[in-house]
Write a protein that holds these residues in place. Structure first.
Motif, PDB file in Angstrom:
ATOM      1  N   SER A  77       0.827  -1.210   0.000  1.00 48.42           N
ATOM      2  CA  SER A  77       0.000   0.000   0.000  1.00 48.42           C
ATOM      3  C   SER A  77       0.863   1.263   0.000  1.00 48.42           C
ATOM      4  CB  SER A  77      -0.924   0.020   1.216  1.00 48.42           C
ATOM      5  OG  SER A  77      -1.586   1.274   1.323  1.00 48.42           O
ATOM      6  N   LEU A  78       0.710   2.096  -1.029  1.00 48.99           N
ATOM      7  CA  LEU A  78       1.414   3.377  -1.081  1.00 48.99           C
ATOM      8  C   LEU A  78       0.903   4.316  -0.002  1.00 48.99           C
ATOM      9  CD1 LEU A  78       3.542   4.984  -2.728  1.00 48.99           C
ATOM     10  CD2 LEU A  78       1.650   5.833  -4.131  1.00 48.99           C
ATOM     11  N   TRP A  79      -0.393   4.271   0.255  1.00 53.39           N
ATOM     12  CA  TRP A  79      -0.957   5.122   1.300  1.00 53.39           C
ATOM     13  C   TRP A  79      -0.473   4.712   2.691  1.00 53.39           C
ATOM     14  CZ3 TRP A  79      -2.949   9.704   1.697  1.00 53.39           C
ATOM     15  CH2 TRP A  79      -3.466  10.317   0.550  1.00 53.39           C
ATOM     16  N   ARG A  80      -0.337   3.439   2.910  1.00 54.36           N
ATOM     17  CA  ARG A  80       0.202   2.984   4.199  1.00 54.36           C
ATOM     18  C   ARG A  80       1.612   3.518   4.403  1.00 54.36           C
ATOM     19  NH1 ARG A  80       1.099  -3.421   5.811  1.00 54.36           N
ATOM     20  NH2 ARG A  80       2.261  -3.072   7.737  1.00 54.36           N
ATOM     21  N   LEU A  81       2.430   3.463   3.343  1.00 53.82           N
ATOM     22  CA  LEU A  81       3.791   4.003   3.421  1.00 53.82           C
ATOM     23  C   LEU A  81       3.749   5.501   3.732  1.00 53.82           C
ATOM     24  CD1 LEU A  81       6.889   3.637   2.909  1.00 53.82           C
ATOM     25  CD2 LEU A  81       6.409   4.252   0.530  1.00 53.82           C
ATOM     26  N   TYR A  82       2.881   6.231   3.058  1.00 50.83           N
ATOM     27  CA  TYR A  82       2.798   7.678   3.249  1.00 50.83           C
ATOM     28  C   TYR A  82       2.361   8.025   4.674  1.00 50.83           C
ATOM     29  CZ  TYR A  82       1.224  12.505   2.554  1.00 50.83           C
ATOM     30  OH  TYR A  82       1.039  13.852   2.669  1.00 50.83           O
ATOM     31  N   LEU A  83       1.366   7.313   5.182  1.00 50.58           N
ATOM     32  CA  LEU A  83       0.825   7.624   6.501  1.00 50.58           C
ATOM     33  C   LEU A  83       1.723   7.134   7.637  1.00 50.58           C
ATOM     34  CD1 LEU A  83      -2.887   6.646   5.778  1.00 50.58           C
ATOM     35  CD2 LEU A  83      -2.028   8.977   6.097  1.00 50.58           C
ATOM     36  N   ASP A  84       2.310   5.949   7.471  1.00 48.70           N
ATOM     37  CA  ASP A  84       3.094   5.339   8.553  1.00 48.70           C
ATOM     38  C   ASP A  84       4.553   5.767   8.568  1.00 48.70           C
ATOM     39  OD1 ASP A  84       0.774   4.033   9.115  1.00 48.70           O
ATOM     40  OD2 ASP A  84       1.500   2.010   8.671  1.00 48.70           O
ATOM     41  N   PRO A  88       5.189  10.910   9.154  1.00 49.02           N
ATOM     42  CA  PRO A  88       5.775  10.970  10.499  1.00 49.02           C
ATOM     43  C   PRO A  88       7.271  11.278  10.487  1.00 49.02           C
ATOM     44  CG  PRO A  88       4.295   9.092  10.333  1.00 49.02           C
ATOM     45  CD  PRO A  88       4.450   9.642   8.947  1.00 49.02           C
ATOM     46  N   ARG A  89       7.991  10.741   9.529  1.00 46.59           N
ATOM     47  CA  ARG A  89       9.450  10.926   9.511  1.00 46.59           C
ATOM     48  C   ARG A  89       9.848  12.308   9.012  1.00 46.59           C
ATOM     49  NH1 ARG A  89      13.903   6.650   7.138  1.00 46.59           N
ATOM     50  NH2 ARG A  89      15.663   8.069   6.946  1.00 46.59           N
ATOM     51  N   THR A  90       9.227  12.780   7.932  1.00 48.78           N
ATOM     52  CA  THR A  90       9.692  14.014   7.296  1.00 48.78           C
ATOM     53  C   THR A  90       8.938  15.258   7.740  1.00 48.78           C
ATOM     54  OG1 THR A  90       8.227  13.701   5.386  1.00 48.78           O
ATOM     55  CG2 THR A  90      10.444  12.750   5.251  1.00 48.78           C
ATOM     56  N   PHE A  92       6.739  15.255  10.844  1.00 49.26           N
ATOM     57  CA  PHE A  92       6.528  15.291  12.288  1.00 49.26           C
ATOM     58  C   PHE A  92       7.807  15.090  13.082  1.00 49.26           C
ATOM     59  CE2 PHE A  92       1.932  13.560  11.699  1.00 49.26           C
ATOM     60  CZ  PHE A  92       1.563  14.780  11.165  1.00 49.26           C
ATOM     61  N   GLY A  93       8.870  14.653  12.447  1.00 49.93           N
ATOM     62  CA  GLY A  93      10.103  14.393  13.171  1.00 49.93           C
ATOM     63  C   GLY A  93       9.955  13.359  14.262  1.00 49.93           C
ATOM     64  N   GLY A  94       9.039  12.407  14.061  1.00 45.89           N
ATOM     65  CA  GLY A  94       8.822  11.367  15.056  1.00 45.89           C
ATOM     66  C   GLY A  94       7.956  11.781  16.230  1.00 45.89           C
ATOM     67  N   ASN A  95       7.387  12.987  16.191  1.00 44.15           N
ATOM     68  CA  ASN A  95       6.547  13.487  17.281  1.00 44.15           C
ATOM     69  C   ASN A  95       5.190  12.788  17.240  1.00 44.15           C
ATOM     70  OD1 ASN A  95       4.940  14.932  19.078  1.00 44.15           O
ATOM     71  ND2 ASN A  95       5.848  16.903  18.545  1.00 44.15           N
ATOM     72  N   ALA A  96       4.932  11.879  18.187  1.00 49.30           N
ATOM     73  CA  ALA A  96       3.711  11.072  18.190  1.00 49.30           C
ATOM     74  C   ALA A  96       2.472  11.865  18.595  1.00 49.30           C
ATOM     75  CB  ALA A  96       3.885   9.874  19.128  1.00 49.30           C
ATOM     76  N   SER A  97       2.641  13.104  19.044  1.00 46.37           N
ATOM     77  CA  SER A  97       1.481  13.911  19.426  1.00 46.37           C
ATOM     78  C   SER A  97       0.885  14.652  18.228  1.00 46.37           C
ATOM     79  CB  SER A  97       1.860  14.916  20.516  1.00 46.37           C
ATOM     80  OG  SER A  97       2.722  15.920  20.000  1.00 46.37           O
ATOM     81  N   ARG A  98       1.403  14.416  17.035  1.00 42.54           N
ATOM     82  CA  ARG A  98       0.879  15.038  15.824  1.00 42.54           C
ATOM     83  C   ARG A  98       0.153  13.991  14.977  1.00 42.54           C
ATOM     84  NH1 ARG A  98       6.404  18.508  14.461  1.00 42.54           N
ATOM     85  NH2 ARG A  98       5.990  20.214  15.940  1.00 42.54           N
ATOM     86  N   ILE A  99      -1.038  14.330  14.536  1.00 46.16           N
ATOM     87  CA  ILE A  99      -1.832  13.434  13.690  1.00 46.16           C
ATOM     88  C   ILE A  99      -2.308  14.216  12.478  1.00 46.16           C
ATOM     89  CG2 ILE A  99      -3.970  12.098  13.502  1.00 46.16           C
ATOM     90  CD1 ILE A  99      -3.735  11.394  16.421  1.00 46.16           C
ATOM     91  N   ALA A 100      -2.056  13.670  11.294  1.00 41.62           N
ATOM     92  CA  ALA A 100      -2.547  14.281  10.062  1.00 41.62           C
ATOM     93  C   ALA A 100      -3.735  13.483   9.535  1.00 41.62           C
ATOM     94  CB  ALA A 100      -1.450  14.332   9.004  1.00 41.62           C
ATOM     95  N   VAL A 101      -4.769  14.193   9.136  1.00 39.49           N
ATOM     96  CA  VAL A 101      -5.960  13.597   8.547  1.00 39.49           C
ATOM     97  C   VAL A 101      -6.048  14.079   7.102  1.00 39.49           C
ATOM     98  CG1 VAL A 101      -8.474  13.503   8.622  1.00 39.49           C
ATOM     99  CG2 VAL A 101      -7.169  13.495  10.755  1.00 39.49           C
ATOM    100  N   GLN A 102      -6.274  13.155   6.185  1.00 37.87           N
ATOM    101  CA  GLN A 102      -6.218  13.514   4.768  1.00 37.87           C
ATOM    102  C   GLN A 102      -7.127  12.595   3.956  1.00 37.87           C
ATOM    103  OE1 GLN A 102      -2.200  13.832   3.378  1.00 37.87           O
ATOM    104  NE2 GLN A 102      -2.769  13.930   1.213  1.00 37.87           N
ATOM    105  N   SER A 103      -7.746  13.132   2.904  1.00 32.88           N
ATOM    106  CA  SER A 103      -8.495  12.294   1.980  1.00 32.88           C
ATOM    107  C   SER A 103      -7.513  11.505   1.119  1.00 32.88           C
ATOM    108  CB  SER A 103      -9.424  13.138   1.100  1.00 32.88           C
ATOM    109  OG  SER A 103      -8.693  14.089   0.352  1.00 32.88           O
ATOM    110  N   SER A 172      -2.108   8.217  12.426  1.00 34.22           N
ATOM    111  CA  SER A 172      -2.213   7.314  13.569  1.00 34.22           C
ATOM    112  C   SER A 172      -3.569   7.546  14.211  1.00 34.22           C
ATOM    113  CB  SER A 172      -1.087   7.564  14.588  1.00 34.22           C
ATOM    114  OG  SER A 172      -1.190   8.863  15.135  1.00 34.22           O
ATOM    115  N   MET A 173      -3.953   6.648  15.105  1.00 36.26           N
ATOM    116  CA  MET A 173      -5.198   6.825  15.848  1.00 36.26           C
ATOM    117  C   MET A 173      -4.882   7.288  17.264  1.00 36.26           C
ATOM    118  SD  MET A 173      -7.608   6.408  13.781  1.00 36.26           S
ATOM    119  CE  MET A 173      -8.970   6.450  14.955  1.00 36.26           C
ATOM    120  N   PRO A 174      -5.636   8.258  17.749  1.00 33.73           N
ATOM    121  CA  PRO A 174      -5.354   8.794  19.086  1.00 33.73           C
ATOM    122  C   PRO A 174      -5.593   7.769  20.182  1.00 33.73           C
ATOM    123  CG  PRO A 174      -7.439   9.636  18.263  1.00 33.73           C
ATOM    124  CD  PRO A 174      -6.785   8.909  17.118  1.00 33.73           C
TER     125      PRO A 174
END
Length: 244
Positions: A77-84, A88-90, A92-103, A172-174
């Motif tokens: 899954s390309l979307w799984r790669l993008y979301l996971d 997060p890497r580029t 959020f810098g690994g900050n787990a308190s940030r969540i992006a929601v996108q269509s 990610s899910m809160p």
């Protein structure tokens, strides 16, 4: 007759818009037979433009093929790669308190194993959406409510997608009611703001993040950082639409 017209049926087949596919569909043995003088001149202009934009520049080498239409649970899954991984890497810098929601409509083409060029990234993710922080301290429950509200929206005529992907996805899910930064991209900002207002009763104040870097920039950065070629060149994928 009118009865015969009413009973008529038509079949269609989607084909990639490259010369090899077009020639095969037309029953031609040699794709070169489709090339005209005007087409050859246009091909030369396209090559010169691509060269000026450095579209053939290799950013890295993908370890496998990723498919844009594959469901989030699929390894390819390309979307799984993008979301996971990518966001997060580029972003959020690994900050787990940030969540992006996108269509899930912005990744438009598969990413193939082997060398990944600028052209590959722009073909896959052509929209260059900026990233926005919708709100800085959103409870986990409110994040889940926003996602539910987005999923509950009726699909628009301009968004007829069907298949294994949800219409909206999150990095990610809160967990519980911890506080999170809620992020999204240009295209989805109005819908996410409306969902946030309807679920929380308050108006957010979105802030554009990452000094103007876009989703396409994130992909380029990820490929360069995560997939070095180690001196080898990959194979790439089949001809894309418009490839001569």
């Amino acid at each position: 007759s009118s009865s015969a017209a009413a009973a008529a049926t038509f079949a269609h087949l989607n084909i990639d818009a490259n010369r090899a596919s077009m020639a095969a569909a037309a029953g031609l043995a040699d794709p070169a037979s489709l090339l005209t003088a005007a087409g050859a001149a246009l091909r030369g202009e396209i090559k010169r433009g691509a060269s000026g934009l450095r579209l053939s520049h290799v950013l890295g080498c993908a370890p496998r093929t990723y498919k844009a239409a594959a469901g989030l649970g699929a390894a390819e899954s390309l979307w799984r790669l993008y979301l996971d991984e990518v966001t997060p890497r580029t972003a959020f810098g690994g900050n787990a308190s940030r969540i992006a929601v996108q269509s899930t409509g912005s990744l438009r083409y598969d990413l193939y194993a082997g060398s990944v060029t600028l052209d590959d990234v722009w073909t896959m993710n052509p929209f260059a959406d900026h990233l926005w922080r919708v709100a800085p301290a959103v409870s986990g429950g409110d994040v889940r409510a926003v996602l539910s509200a987005l999923h509950a929206q009726a699909p628009s005529a301009a968004d007829p997608r069907t298949g294994p992907l949800p219409r909206y996805a999150a990095t990610s899910m809160p967990v519980g009611d911890e506080k999170y930064e809620l992020w999204t991209v240009d295209f989805d900002l109005p819908a996410v703001v409306r969902a946030y207002e309807s679920q929380t009763g308050s108006a957010p104040h979105p802030v554009r993040m990452l000094d103007g870097s876009t989703s396409t920039d994130l992909w380029m950065r990820y490929v360069q950082q995560a997939w070095p070629c180690n001196g080898t060149a990959g194979g790439g994928g089949p001809p894309r639409a418009g490839t001569r």
